[in-house]
Design an enzyme around this catalytic site. Structure first.
Site, PDB file in Angstrom:
ATOM      1  CB  SER A 121      -5.159   5.160  -1.886  1.00 23.61           C
ATOM      2  OG  SER A 121      -4.926   6.474  -2.293  1.00 23.61           O
TER       3      SER A 121
ATOM      4  CG  ASP B 177      -9.052   7.029  -2.009  1.00 25.44           C
ATOM      5  OD1 ASP B 177      -8.250   7.278  -2.919  1.00 25.44           O
ATOM      6  OD2 ASP B 177      -8.778   7.204  -0.799  1.00 25.44           O
TER       7      ASP B 177
ATOM      8  CG  ASP C 180      -6.747   8.740  -5.579  1.00 24.01           C
ATOM      9  OD1 ASP C 180      -7.719   9.521  -5.476  1.00 24.01           O
ATOM     10  OD2 ASP C 180      -6.114   8.335  -4.598  1.00 24.01           O
TER      11      ASP C 180
ATOM     12  CG  ASP D 176      -7.223  10.349  -1.124  1.00 22.97           C
ATOM     13  OD1 ASP D 176      -6.846   9.955  -2.246  1.00 22.97           O
ATOM     14  OD2 ASP D 176      -6.854   9.821  -0.057  1.00 22.97           O
TER      15      ASP D 176
END
Length: 490
Positions: free
Chosen positions: A132, A279, A277, A281
């Site tokens: 993340s 990833d 970010d 999400d």
């Protein structure tokens, strides 16, 4: 043991944040097993970092758990673009094959894309290889159930027990799992966003937005430009959209990391900036004047749009801004708070039949799409909201209640008894309303302080919120002072 305390002030979001550090010998090797998955720094000794041995161990445990729980030998795997991703991907897929599990490999993908793919593929679960917002030395296994949602705390404990016992049964040579490479989910995810009733492509196209984007050289550089094109946005200024994992700045979308896109927005006279970010999400916006919309207000703005069109309840976690509660109650809905962690927010959303929810870190969870934080869904809803609002992003931001959050942290040492520390703070404020469902939250009318152990880093987070910078800072400073005194007495 003598503790050396150091107080430091930083400027973030135009407010001074006080950070209390417990100094100790630096240790770059970290392995964290939590509700958010298996996360750690790459390299080092097995058990101390996310080494190949740890990756195989926990993947084998997860695959075994999926087989036992669902009797489905099929798992979806996707990854962000971080440098260690290819290595981790090979280990994870090979281990799953060794268990006799069929693997659907999405390759470079996003967390929400894998979440969507799991039920569509009728898989038993999914693994996203991403740390993340953490820097490049980190990676992680984010673990999903058969619904494409994060596994529960109870499920996680079962999995860790399997890993600890290491009693894995691998497949014979004739029963090894097959691997299918599937690159269709970029378009499937975009199509799912476009199909949402509250995403108005014609309104977005007619607004003729000029948008700058910062995708921190991860998979957002693939997905966000493709989505914007599908939404009819013709002018996109790309910053760090090469998915090679070489993060040009700290990848967490906080104001101090977004100076370059703020500059680009102003230079290009763009209508707004969009930041995700690694990833994809978490979602943050930059106003047309280069100011920060604020990660906390990503959810507030999207929820405002959703509940105006589909009235209902909302949920965010205990560390998120009160502004969502204000907006929800103003629209006649009910707001509820959950413990921090996506799975906790999702459980509370289901329990209260919420129409929108998420976390104050820019995480949008929209059940009409799926129960997972999704920046692509957030972009579609926000741009529709902005197009129909018909004014600037900064004016939209100013239409919401103004709160200021001071975000602080204490680094953990093995000597610290966190539970005892929180109990002593709670005792000191026993006359105030408190919540202990996740650490300790203390309320002071419309102001609050939340202290909790992080799920993803070896720290205690101390968040405080008030209606002005000064009050929020003073509240944070007071709690930190209390903690200093408690630590000195131990």
């Amino acid at each position: 043991m003598m503790l050396i305390l150091r107080l430091r002030a930083l400027k973030i979001n135009h407010s001074v944040l006080f950070l209390l550090f417990l100094e100790k010998k630096p240790n770059n090797l970290t392995l964290i097993k939590s509700i958010s998955g298996i996360r750690g720094t790459i390299g080092g000794i097995a058990g101390n970092g996310l080494t190949p041995i740890d990756i195989v161990k926990f993947t084998a445990a997860y695959g075994s758990w999926i087989i036992n729980k669902t009797n489905i030998k099929k798992i979806v795997v996707g990854r962000d673009a971080r440098i260690s991703g290819e290595m981790v991907n090979h280990l994870v897929i090979g281990t799953l094959q060794g268990l006799g599990i069929e693997v659907v490999d999405l390759g470079l993908s996003t967390t929400p894309t894998v979440e969507i793919a799991v039920p569509l593929e009728k898989a038993g679960g999914g693994i996203i290889l991403t740390a993340s917002h953490n820097p490049k030395q980190w990676n992680a296994l984010k673990l999903l159930n058969e619904r494409g949602e994060f596994i529960s705390d109870a499920d996680g404990k079962e999995l860790l027990d399997i890993a600890e016992k290491a009693e894995f049964s691998f497949a014979d040579v004739d029963d090894l799992g097959k691997v299918t490479n599937n690159d269709t989910y970029l378009q499937k995810h975009i199509d799912a966003v476009l199909a949402l009733p509250l995403v108005d492509v014609e309104a977005i196209r007619a607004a003729n937005f000029k948008i700058a984007i910062d995708c921190v050289n991860s998979t957002g550089g693939i997905f966000v430009p493709a989505l914007l094109k599908a939404l009819g946005v013709e002018t996109v200024y790309e910053l760090y959209c090469t998915p090679d994992g070489h993060f040009p700045h700290n990848p967490e979308p906080l104001p101090e990391n977004l100076t370059e896109i703020a500059k680009l927005v102003k230079e290009k006279n763009a209508d707004l900036g969009i930041v995700v970010d690694p990833d994809v999400d978490r979602l943050a916006f930059v106003c047309e004047d280069g100011g920060m919309f604020g990660e906390e207000y990503t959810l507030v703005a999207v929820a405002d749009y959703v509940i105006k069109n589909t009235p209902g309840n909302t949920v965010s976690n205990l560390s998120s801004t009160r502004a969502l509660r204000d907006v929800t109650e103003r629209a006649g809905g009910e707001y509820n708070a959950s413990a921090v962690g996506e799975v906790n927010v999702v459980n509370q959303m289901k329990a209260t039949n919420a129409v929108i929810g998420g976390e104050g870190n820019g995480g949008i969870i929209y059940p009409e799409s799926h129960y997972g934080r999704d920046a692509l869904v957030g972009i579609g809803l926000f741009l529709t909201h902005l197009a129909k609002f018909g004014k600037s992003v900064s004016l939209l931001r100013s239409s919401y209640p103004a709160y200021y959050i001071s975000k602080n942290k204490i680094t953990l040492t093995p000597e610290m008894d966190i539970d005892a520390l929180l109990l002593k703070v709670q005792e000191k404020y026993k006359n105030q309303p408190t919540s202990t469902i996740d650490g300790l939250k203390i309320e002071f009318d419309k102001e609050w302080v939340h202290l909790r152990r992080s799920n993803t880093e070896p720290i205690i987070r101390i968040y405080s919120e008030a209606g002005s910078e000064t009050v929020a800072e003073n509240l944070a400073s007071k709690i930190i002072s209390d903690i200093k005194e408690i630590l000195k007495l131990n």
